[in-house]
Structure formats: C-alpha cells, structure tokens
Design a protein around this motif. Structure first.
Motif, PDB file in Angstrom:
ATOM      1  N   GLY A 105       0.784  -1.215   0.000  1.00  0.00           N
ATOM      2  CA  GLY A 105       0.000   0.000   0.000  1.00  0.00           C
ATOM      3  C   GLY A 105       0.819   1.270   0.000  1.00  0.00           C
ATOM      4  N   GLY A 106       2.120   1.171   0.226  1.00  0.00           N
ATOM      5  CA  GLY A 106       2.966   2.359   0.238  1.00  0.00           C
ATOM      6  C   GLY A 106       2.770   3.183   1.497  1.00  0.00           C
ATOM      7  N   ARG A 107       3.310   4.401   1.473  1.00  0.00           N
ATOM      8  CA  ARG A 107       3.245   5.256   2.653  1.00  0.00           C
ATOM      9  C   ARG A 107       1.819   5.722   2.930  1.00  0.00           C
ATOM     10  N   VAL A 108       1.550   5.968   4.197  1.00  0.00           N
ATOM     11  CA  VAL A 108       0.241   6.417   4.644  1.00  0.00           C
ATOM     12  C   VAL A 108       0.331   7.900   5.006  1.00  0.00           C
ATOM     13  N   PHE A 109      -0.572   8.709   4.467  1.00  0.00           N
ATOM     14  CA  PHE A 109      -0.513  10.148   4.713  1.00  0.00           C
ATOM     15  C   PHE A 109      -1.572  10.624   5.696  1.00  0.00           C
ATOM     16  N   ASP A 110      -2.649   9.871   5.881  1.00  0.00           N
ATOM     17  CA  ASP A 110      -3.677  10.228   6.849  1.00  0.00           C
ATOM     18  C   ASP A 110      -3.192   9.823   8.233  1.00  0.00           C
ATOM     19  N   PRO A 111      -2.985  10.782   9.164  1.00  0.00           N
ATOM     20  CA  PRO A 111      -2.473  10.427  10.491  1.00  0.00           C
ATOM     21  C   PRO A 111      -3.328   9.403  11.221  1.00  0.00           C
ATOM     22  N   GLU A 112      -4.634   9.362  10.921  1.00  0.00           N
ATOM     23  CA  GLU A 112      -5.488   8.376  11.578  1.00  0.00           C
ATOM     24  C   GLU A 112      -5.346   6.987  10.955  1.00  0.00           C
ATOM     25  N   ALA A 113      -4.630   6.904   9.844  1.00  0.00           N
ATOM     26  CA  ALA A 113      -4.353   5.604   9.237  1.00  0.00           C
ATOM     27  C   ALA A 113      -2.998   5.061   9.671  1.00  0.00           C
ATOM     28  N   TYR A 114      -2.261   5.829  10.509  1.00  0.00           N
ATOM     29  CA  TYR A 114      -1.039   5.287  11.085  1.00  0.00           C
ATOM     30  C   TYR A 114      -1.399   4.055  11.915  1.00  0.00           C
ATOM     31  N   LEU A 135      -2.733   8.247  15.041  1.00  0.00           N
ATOM     32  CA  LEU A 135      -2.157   9.383  15.738  1.00  0.00           C
ATOM     33  C   LEU A 135      -2.975   9.749  16.973  1.00  0.00           C
ATOM     34  N   SER A 136      -4.287   9.635  16.903  1.00  0.00           N
ATOM     35  CA  SER A 136      -5.112   9.997  18.056  1.00  0.00           C
ATOM     36  C   SER A 136      -4.774   9.126  19.261  1.00  0.00           C
ATOM     37  N   TRP A 137      -4.532   7.820  19.023  1.00  0.00           N
ATOM     38  CA  TRP A 137      -4.141   6.943  20.132  1.00  0.00           C
ATOM     39  C   TRP A 137      -2.762   7.337  20.651  1.00  0.00           C
ATOM     40  N   ALA A 138      -1.843   7.650  19.738  1.00  0.00           N
ATOM     41  CA  ALA A 138      -0.490   8.037  20.142  1.00  0.00           C
ATOM     42  C   ALA A 138      -0.521   9.305  20.986  1.00  0.00           C
ATOM     43  N   CYS A 168       6.720  13.671  29.738  1.00  0.00           N
ATOM     44  CA  CYS A 168       7.339  14.150  28.499  1.00  0.00           C
ATOM     45  C   CYS A 168       7.126  13.076  27.439  1.00  0.00           C
ATOM     46  N   ALA A 169       6.903  13.490  26.209  1.00  0.00           N
ATOM     47  CA  ALA A 169       6.687  12.512  25.150  1.00  0.00           C
ATOM     48  C   ALA A 169       7.038  13.104  23.799  1.00  0.00           C
ATOM     49  N   ALA A 170       7.335  12.225  22.858  1.00  0.00           N
ATOM     50  CA  ALA A 170       7.576  12.635  21.476  1.00  0.00           C
ATOM     51  C   ALA A 170       6.940  11.609  20.562  1.00  0.00           C
ATOM     52  N   ILE A 171       6.318  12.099  19.497  1.00  0.00           N
ATOM     53  CA  ILE A 171       5.702  11.226  18.492  1.00  0.00           C
ATOM     54  C   ILE A 171       6.339  11.553  17.148  1.00  0.00           C
ATOM     55  N   LYS A 172       6.947  10.572  16.529  1.00  0.00           N
ATOM     56  CA  LYS A 172       7.519  10.749  15.199  1.00  0.00           C
ATOM     57  C   LYS A 172       6.404  10.633  14.174  1.00  0.00           C
ATOM     58  N   HIS A 212      -0.555  21.057   9.168  1.00  0.00           N
ATOM     59  CA  HIS A 212      -0.362  21.790  10.424  1.00  0.00           C
ATOM     60  C   HIS A 212      -1.613  21.781  11.278  1.00  0.00           C
ATOM     61  N   GLU A 213      -2.772  21.726  10.634  1.00  0.00           N
ATOM     62  CA  GLU A 213      -4.002  21.724  11.418  1.00  0.00           C
ATOM     63  C   GLU A 213      -4.187  20.423  12.194  1.00  0.00           C
ATOM     64  N   ALA A 214      -3.410  19.379  11.852  1.00  0.00           N
ATOM     65  CA  ALA A 214      -3.496  18.112  12.579  1.00  0.00           C
ATOM     66  C   ALA A 214      -2.614  18.101  13.821  1.00  0.00           C
ATOM     67  N   VAL A 215      -1.807  19.138  14.025  1.00  0.00           N
ATOM     68  CA  VAL A 215      -0.933  19.204  15.201  1.00  0.00           C
ATOM     69  C   VAL A 215      -1.761  19.583  16.425  1.00  0.00           C
ATOM     70  N   PRO A 216      -1.758  18.787  17.489  1.00  0.00           N
ATOM     71  CA  PRO A 216      -2.532  19.124  18.688  1.00  0.00           C
ATOM     72  C   PRO A 216      -2.051  20.431  19.322  1.00  0.00           C
ATOM     73  N   GLU A 217      -2.975  21.163  19.936  1.00  0.00           N
ATOM     74  CA  GLU A 217      -2.633  22.446  20.553  1.00  0.00           C
ATOM     75  C   GLU A 217      -1.612  22.288  21.668  1.00  0.00           C
ATOM     76  N   GLN A 218      -1.614  21.134  22.337  1.00  0.00           N
ATOM     77  CA  GLN A 218      -0.711  20.937  23.478  1.00  0.00           C
ATOM     78  C   GLN A 218       0.704  20.586  23.047  1.00  0.00           C
TER      79      GLN A 218
END
Length: 410
Positions: A194-203, A207-210, A219-223, A230-236
């Motif tokens: 399927g190749g690379r996934v661009f929808d963060p919710e298809a990771y 991403l929402s679970w992460a 402290c945390a980091a998500i690659k 940019h609109e998918a970046v959480p405010e926190q």
C-alpha cells in the motif's frame, strides 16, 4: 527471513559467516553462495547474504562502525531513524531531564540505542517476533543490553507509568503496523504494497491513540510524517521538522516542551529556527541579485517568513517558497544563489543561452513548474566546461527561468 533463520545468524557459526561477508560484492552473490554452501547450511548462507546486503545499505544511515555490527530486516533498515536524527532527539530528551523512556513501536531499535548511549534506560516494544529479536540483538551487539529491555507486545497494552517519557513511532506504511493490535506486522516488517500512509489516523497505531498515550507521560515525542497538515498538530504539542544535510527526514510532536511552538531543526549542528506564532506572509517583489532556497525543514515548518525577515528579503511569488534580496546575507536556513538571468520560460531560449555560455554541468531545480529536471536536461543537452543552476518556477504568477550559481555568504 524467519525468526529461526535469524536465530541461526546469532550462533558462533552464523556470526563468523556474516563477519566474513563484510566486503563481499553483491554482484558476485551466486558464486559466493555456491562456495559457501559447500561448508554451511543453505538457509544460513541465504540469511547471511541477505543480512550482509542490508548492512552495506545501512552504513549510510548508521555509520559503518555500527552498521556492520547491527542486524536488520529489509523494512527496518529503510524505516529506522537515521542515527544522526536519533542522537539529536535523544539529546533533547536528556535536556528535558528524562532518565527513562518507553519506546513504543521500536522497530529494529535505532532510537532505543541512541537513548541508551546517553545513559537513558529504555523499554523497547514491538509486537512482531522477528523485529523484537533484531532489536534485542542490536542492543547486545552495541553493548547496551543493560540499558535496553526489549519486549514483544502490543503497544496498546503496555503500562508506561514507570517511565519519565514515552516515544512513539507509528507505522506509516499501509498494511504494516508498529505494534498495535490491529496491525499485521511490526514497523520494520517490510515494505507494504500500500505504500506510505498520509492520513495520520491511518497510522498504526493511529495518531489519536499516540497523542493520548503521550499525554499520560511527563514528556513525550511522536515521530510523524513531514507532510502532516499543520491543522493536525494538537494544541498541546510543539511541532518540530528535522532535516539532515538538507534532506527532510521527519517531523516530531513534543509534549512537555513548549506548546504551540513550531521549530525547524537542521542537522548537523543542530541549528534551530523557531517561533511561538507565525509572522505575516512576506511581501512579494521582483527578483533581486540573490535567490535563497530555504531548507526543506523550514518550508515544512512554514517558517519561510522568518527567514525572509532575517534576510531582508521578499518572495518572488506569493505561492513559491523562494526568497529574493538585493544584498547577500549569511544564514544557515537557506542556500544562496547569485542570479544572472531572469527569463520567461522557453526551452529554445534556454538551450541557446546554455550553449553560448558553454554550460555542460547543469543543476535543475523546480518549484511551481510541471517540467521534470531530467526531461529538461534531455531537451537542452548541456555541453561545455562551465556549470550553472536553472530554477524552473513562477515569478509574479508567470512561468519563468532563473539562471545563476551558488554563492557562499561568510
């Protein structure tokens, strides 16, 4: 390669065989395999040859000294974090006072190794048996097994309460998971059809679970993929885009840092450009004597306006990330070119100009043009002893060609 094949590589016979293949030529693989199968089992020879090829390819990412001691899966070698980037991120964790990290979706262990080298205790988790075995072998091979515990498990079931920080690297390829329950394999399990996934919710995991997992830690980091909206970046979160020698490698969401901050970090260095709030879009204007090509991390982080302000520059088009100025100023965040010609797009005109100037070494860059660099080279057929750079782009909305050469601002 099965877990059993990999286990055979860890035996004294397997290690010795693999060591003997460090400098082998893959073009001679048939002859080498035929010779080795007279003395070793055929499955072991096949596994060793495959591992030798992966080590040779991985040397560019991990450095020869480490790569030829480490073990890889095909997908793991491709998707693992480059050692320079992993080292930089580990240093950021250390600067935040982190002494222990739960590395979820650890793959072959590249990030876990970088953390452990700074004395940080790591729990490295992946649900794929082969991937977990490779990560464990890598910690042992580099003398870091005392600091790295590798666990084969579904990351969604792991209790991270005892760790200062969480690091997550969800899979971004269709059909392959990074340790989540719904995945079919682990990150590092190979290239997916399927190749690379661009929808963060298809990771895998999404991403929402992460993000929810990240919020449970101090402290945390998500690659994440550099192309995340940019609109998918959480405010926190703090969002950081990282490039290495000008090549954009990844983006990272940091929790427990500075919420709302956007960073572009360039390696080696590191050199970091950041802002707590975006500047207004730069003004546009005619092409000046110098053209600046911002680093890809700067562009992805939407920090071109900050670079333009530093340079006293303007955009050549409101939709194009090229900055122009009449004076040469030094900046680590963009490459400068001295422009000699600004022309309407036209292949015949370009071919004639290059022939007149005896340009045989032609670098083609494009932004906002449908023409591919190789297609242009075939059509203009550069010949001669001189070099030039041509930019295929738009100036004030019009298809244009800018000709120049790189220049250093000391």
């Amino acid at each position: 390669m099965t877990p059993e094949d990999f286990a055979a590589l860890l035996t004294p016979e397997g290690r010795a065989l693999l060591d003997s293949l460090r400098d082998y030529d893959p073009a001679q693989e048939l002859a080498v395999a035929t010779r080795l199968r007279r003395e070793h089992p055929a499955p072991l020879v096949s596994a060793a040859l495959g591992q030798a090829r992966l080590r040779q390819r991985a040397a560019a990412k991990f450095g020869a000294e480490d790569a030829f001691r480490m073990y890889f899966t095909p997908g793991g070698a491709e998707m693992a974090t480059r050692a320079t980037v992993a080292s930089y991120r580990a240093q950021r964790f250390a600067a935040l006072g982190v002494r222990s990290v739960a590395d979820l979706c650890c793959g072959i262990g590249g990030d876990a190794l970088a953390l452990a080298r700074l004395g940080i205790r790591v729990l490295a988790v992946d649900r794929d048996p082969l991937t977990a075995a490779v990560a464990r072998a890598n910690a042992e091979a580099l003398g870091l097994a005392d600091l790295v515990e590798v666990r084969e498990a579904d990351v969604t079931t792991v209790d991270t309460a005892g760790y200062d920080a969480v690091f997550l690297d969800p899979a971004r390829r269709g059909g392959h998971g990074g340790g989540a329950a719904h995945s079919t394999s682990a990150r590092g399990g190979g290239r997916a059809a399927g190749g690379r996934v661009f929808d963060p919710e298809a990771y895998s995991p999404p991403l929402s679970w992460a993000v929810e997992a990240a919020r449970t830690a101090r402290c945390a980091a998500i690659k994440i993929a550099p192309g995340i909206p940019h609109e998918a970046v959480p405010e926190q979160a703090e969002a950081e885009w990282i490039s290495d020698h000008g090549d954009v490698k990844e983006a990272v969401l940091w929790f427990g840092a500075t919420p709302g901050t956007v960073r572009a970090t360039l390696l080696p260095g590191p050199r970091t450009l950041h802002t707590a709030g975006p500047l207004p879009d730069p003004e546009t204007g005619p092409v000046g004597r110098y053209l600046y090509e911002p680093d890809g991390a700067v562009i992805r982080a939407h920090l071109v306006a900050e670079v333009a302000e530093q340079l006293g520059g303007r955009l050549i088009d409101p939709t194009i990330a090229y900055v122009t100025a009449d004076e040469l100023r030094a900046t680590p965040y963009a490459t400068a070119y001295e422009i000699t010609d600004v022309l309407p797009f036209g292949l015949k005109k370009l071919k004639a100009l290059l022939r007149e100037r005896e340009v045989g070494i032609l670098t083609v860059k494009k932004r906002g043009s449908a023409i591919e660099p190789e297609e242009l080279r075939r059509k203009v057929k550069p010949q001669g002893r001189n070099a030039a750079t041509v930019f295929l782009t738009r100036v004030a909305g019009a298809p244009s060609m800018l000709i120049g050469s790189p220049v250093s601002a000391l």
